[in-house]
Enzyme design. Structure first.
Site, PDB file in Angstrom:
ATOM      1  N   SER A 186      -1.611  -0.942  12.815  1.00 17.84           N
ATOM      2  CA  SER A 186      -1.109  -0.450  12.346  1.00 17.84           C
ATOM      3  C   SER A 186      -0.431   0.870  12.925  1.00 17.84           C
ATOM      4  CB  SER A 186      -2.551   0.287  11.006  1.00 17.84           C
ATOM      5  OG  SER A 186      -3.478   0.018  12.368  1.00 17.84           O
ATOM      6  N   HIS A 243       0.735  -4.883   6.663  1.00 18.22           N
ATOM      7  CA  HIS A 243      -0.362  -3.571   7.200  1.00 18.22           C
ATOM      8  C   HIS A 243      -1.181  -2.814   5.873  1.00 18.22           C
ATOM      9  CE1 HIS A 243      -1.335   1.100   7.410  1.00 18.22           C
ATOM     10  NE2 HIS A 243      -2.066   0.217   8.499  1.00 18.22           N
ATOM     11  N   GLU A 293       1.878  -1.770   3.380  1.00 20.50           N
ATOM     12  CA  GLU A 293       3.053  -1.554   3.946  1.00 20.50           C
ATOM     13  C   GLU A 293       3.613  -3.207   4.272  1.00 20.50           C
ATOM     14  OE1 GLU A 293       3.263   2.940   5.221  1.00 20.50           O
ATOM     15  OE2 GLU A 293       1.891   1.737   6.907  1.00 20.50           O
ATOM     16  N   ASN A 340       0.639   6.471   7.962  1.00 16.43           N
ATOM     17  CA  ASN A 340       0.071   7.135   9.253  1.00 16.43           C
ATOM     18  C   ASN A 340       1.538   7.728  10.359  1.00 16.43           C
ATOM     19  OD1 ASN A 340      -1.802   5.070   9.039  1.00 16.43           O
ATOM     20  ND2 ASN A 340      -1.725   3.962   9.862  1.00 16.43           N
TER      21      ASN A 340
END
Ligand code: T1G
Length: 700
Positions: free
Chosen positions: A412, A433, A445, A483
């Site tokens: 991540s 991800h 992702e 993120n």
């Protein structure tokens, strides 16, 4: 009769009215016209005693044509078409396979009889598009199911299976097809049997509404409004159904129409249409055009921890042969328990029969032999988030995984390029991800590294779609799309705490904004140590003029890592999140140390700051080509971080509010946050040019 997507085929005394409007038989103007013409044709044909609506393709009518929304009502209106069907002197039946949703279900409710394939589903999901059923669903459904059930169905937008539909009096017959049997034949036989029985059912609209205490109805409406956290359509849908208790059918229908028209043009409905089509645009990428994915039938997951177990279950449920690699027998045992636990949870929620738990869990092979991954078509790594641990693993995988297999990292925060560089085949690598819990969260992702081969990317997208996920393309940067934005807005939530807001006030402001949970409650749930290590990695050598809030570090140094340690931003001794005087004192102490005089911060200021910072970072991500389109950023924030879908995501909402206004809020955020929060060049230019993000996306 044949008019466009609606064709009549007479079989004996029954006119089969075939609807054929691929891909999902949406009720376009042509389909509505075709149905309306069919009513006249059926009435005029003396040989015909009844009509049966059947659809070509994989599903019954999936509702109104959403692409027609906002273009003004096109005649004939669906309400009128359904009224003609219902008023026809010859009975109409609907034969439902696949899904009958929204206007499609409303057409079926306008028929005398409904026969369902046992695998079919019906539903009124309009609230998910920010609207309510607009063709009689809120008035006809309660006449079959009662008001309370109808309110639950229209406010949840959930689908009803054939079995339940029969119990609720929605389906008059359910057909369990034998292999090789045609649904049309069974449906036709059902209609012929009903005709032979000679009893004409009372039209649904003429049936009485089972009584319900008005106070009870009010309670159900209030519950729907509360659960909607600011979205308007569920409350409106509940009120529309409740109208059936006090208004006759015609008046109820008119009231429904008025509510529908009020909502269909509302910003929330536009945002939810953006979200609906946005989901479906995610995998339509120019770089995937004509690129053939590699064949994948076996998937290996390295690491059977929380993420690995979730990924393994998602893959097995999608029909892949799955192997999980663990370091040793004890870890393998824990992985097996986690996987079993997930299926146990499914059984408890009645998603699978209890006796399927063991079978499904056992279908996932768990090994401690890396050699057993030699035949896998796709290997997904989900081990401890440490660069050297991952690089070492991929060095070892590189020796055993077959040539042509795809390898993916679930990192991540780490750099997939560096991880891929540990192998001799970086072109076979990409990032996948997933979001926890990976068997539940739809977002993935898909990270393209500097070397990822086009068919490797295509394979990753194809697998993600088969897993029922929403794959979003992203290139490599710290935190990818989600993120990165989450870490950026987090810093501003911390600035707002230092400036005077309490974590509880910020959480209240953001839940009132529509997020399912406040940011500080989320931080405590996911653990404060994750971002602590992020700050250590990314903020340790920051420039002196970079604003930094020490409070979260102090909390971690005190061992307050969140729920898992019983305390973080909040205290969890009582099981619930409670404001903690220890934290309040720490915040006051840090303000004093920084010479900050606390000032009240309005909820609106907090909400505007959050949107501004998310939209600004989203724009930077677009500028850098990390994400390709504003909708990619929006779908990540909606499906990965709880951004309210009825706001459309930060990029869509920034456009809806107006970029000049949002740029003003971004400048305020820059003033508060200092270096690192400058307005994105893309937004500054778009404002100067009087353009929107949507214009920018269109022009690419
Ligand atoms: N209108 C227009 N296009 C639609 C559509 C619709 N209702 N439903 C799907 N599509 C397109 C979709 O964009 C995609 O296009 C393709 O069909 C395949 O869809 C009066 C006003 C039916 C369960 O909310 O839930 O009725 O990307 O990829 O996974 O009260 O589509 O290929 O170009 O989703 O098999 C209420 C919406 C409307 C149902 C099939 N109905 N659709 O899922 O395929 S409001 C809905 C779905 C209404 C009335 C009111 C799903 C599906 P493209 P897909 P799928």
């Amino acid at each position: 009769m044949a008019s466009g997507p609606v064709v009549i085929e007479v079989r004996g005394k029954v006119a089969i009215v075939w609807v054929d409007n691929p891909p999902v038989n949406a009720l376009s103007q042509a389909v509505r016209q075709g149905l309306s013409d069919a009513v006249a044709a059926v009435e005029a044909d003396a040989k015909v005693a009844a009509a049966l609506i059947l659809c070509r393709g994989r599903t019954f009518i999936a509702g109104a044509d959403i692409r027609e929304f906002g273009k003004g009502p096109l005649e004939p209106l669906l309400t009128d078409v359904i009224a003609r069907i219902e008023a026809s002197p010859k009975p109409w039946a609907a034969a439902i396979h696949g899904t009958a949703l929204g206007g499609g279900f409303e057409v079926a409710l306008g028929c005398c009889w409904r026969v369902m394939d046992s695998r079919a589903e019906v539903g009124l999901p309009e609230v998910k598009l920010g609207i309510i059923p607009g063709a009689g669903g809120t008035q006809r459904l309660p006449r079959l199911t009662g008001v309370a059930t109808a309110i639950e169905v229209v406010t949840s937008g959930r689908r009803i299976g054939a079995g339940e539909a029969q119990k609720l009096g929605i389906a008059d017959a359910v057909v369990d097809l034998e292999p090789g049997e045609e649904f049309a034949d069974r449906a036709l036989a059902a209609v012929e049997a009903w005709l032979a029985a000679g009893t004409m059912p009372v039209p649904v609209s003429a049936r009485p509404v089972p009584p319900l205490d008005a106070a009870e109805a009010e309670k159900l409406i209030a519950k729907a409004v509360e659960r909607a956290r600011g979205q308007l359509s569920p409350g409106e849908a509940a009120r529309a159904v409740a109208d059936a208790l006090t208004l006759d059918f015609a008046a109820g229908l008119a009231a429904e129409r008025a509510r529908f028209l009020k909502l269909v043009g509302h910003p929330q409905a536009k945002a939810l249409r953006h979200a609906f089509f946005g989901e479906r645009e995610l995998s339509k990428l120019p770089m995937l055009d004509g690129v053939k994915p590699r064949a994948v039938s076996t998937i290996a997951v390295v690491g059977g921890g929380t993420m690995g177990a979730g990924i393994a279950v998602a893959a097995a449920d999608a029909g892949y042969t799955v192997t999980v690699l663990e370091t040793d027998a004890a870890a393998a045992k824990r992985a097996a328990e986690r996987i079993h636990g997930i299926y146990q949870g499914y059984a408890e929620r009645k998603r699978i029969p209890a006796d399927a738990v063991g079978v499904k869990a056992a279908a996932i092979d768990i090994t401690t032999e890396i050699g057993d991954l030699g035949t896998a078509d796709l290997v997904v790594e989900a081990v401890f988030e440490d660069a050297e641990v991952k690089r070492d693993l991929f060095r070892r995988l590189d020796k055993v995984v077959r040539p042509g297999a795809v390898m993916a990292t679930n990192t991540s925060y780490l750099d997939p390029n560096r991880i891929a560089a540990a192998t001799g085949r970086p072109a076979e690598m990409c990032g996948l991800h997933f979001f926890a819990p990976a068997n539940v969260m739809r977002l993935v992702e898909v990270i393209e590294t500097a070397d990822t081969a086009p068919d490797v990317l295509a394979t990753a997208f194809a697998v993600a779609l088969k897993l029922g996920k929403l794959p979003v393309f992203a290139r490599v940067c710290d935190g990818f799309i989600g993120n990165r934005i989450w870490a950026t807005v987090r810093r501003h939530y911390e600035f707002l705490v230092e400036d005077g807001a309490s974590p509880a006030e910020i959480d209240a402001a953001m839940t009132a904004y529509g997020f399912p949970m406040g940011p500080f409650a989320v931080y405590d749930l996911s653990g404060l140590d994750i971002s602590w290590s992020w700050r250590k990695r990314n903020m340790a050598d920051r420039a002196p003029d970079v604003r930094y809030v020490d409070i979260p570090d102090r909390l971690c140094e005190m061992g307050r890592l969140g729920r898992k340690t019983g305390a973080g931003w909040y205290d969890y001794a009582s099981g619930k999140a409670k404001t903690d005087p220890v934290v309040e004192a720490l915040i006051a102490e840090e303000r004093a140390r920084k010479g900050v005089t606390a000032r009240p911060v309005a909820a609106e200021t907090i909400q505007r700051r959050a949107l501004a910072v998310m939209a600004n970072e989203g724009a930077r991500i677009l500028e850098e080509g990390i994400a390709l389109r504003p909708l990619d950023v929006d779908m990540v924030m909606i499906h990965g971080y709880g951004y309210p879908a009825w706001r459309g995501g930060p990029m869509f909402e920034a456009d809806a509010i107006g970029l000049p206004t949002v740029l003003g809020w971004i400048e305020e955020a820059h003033a508060a946050g200092g270096p690192g929060f400058e307005p994105a060049r893309l937004l500054v230019e778009l404002v100067q040019q009087g353009r929107t993000l949507a214009d920018w996306a269109q022009s690419r």
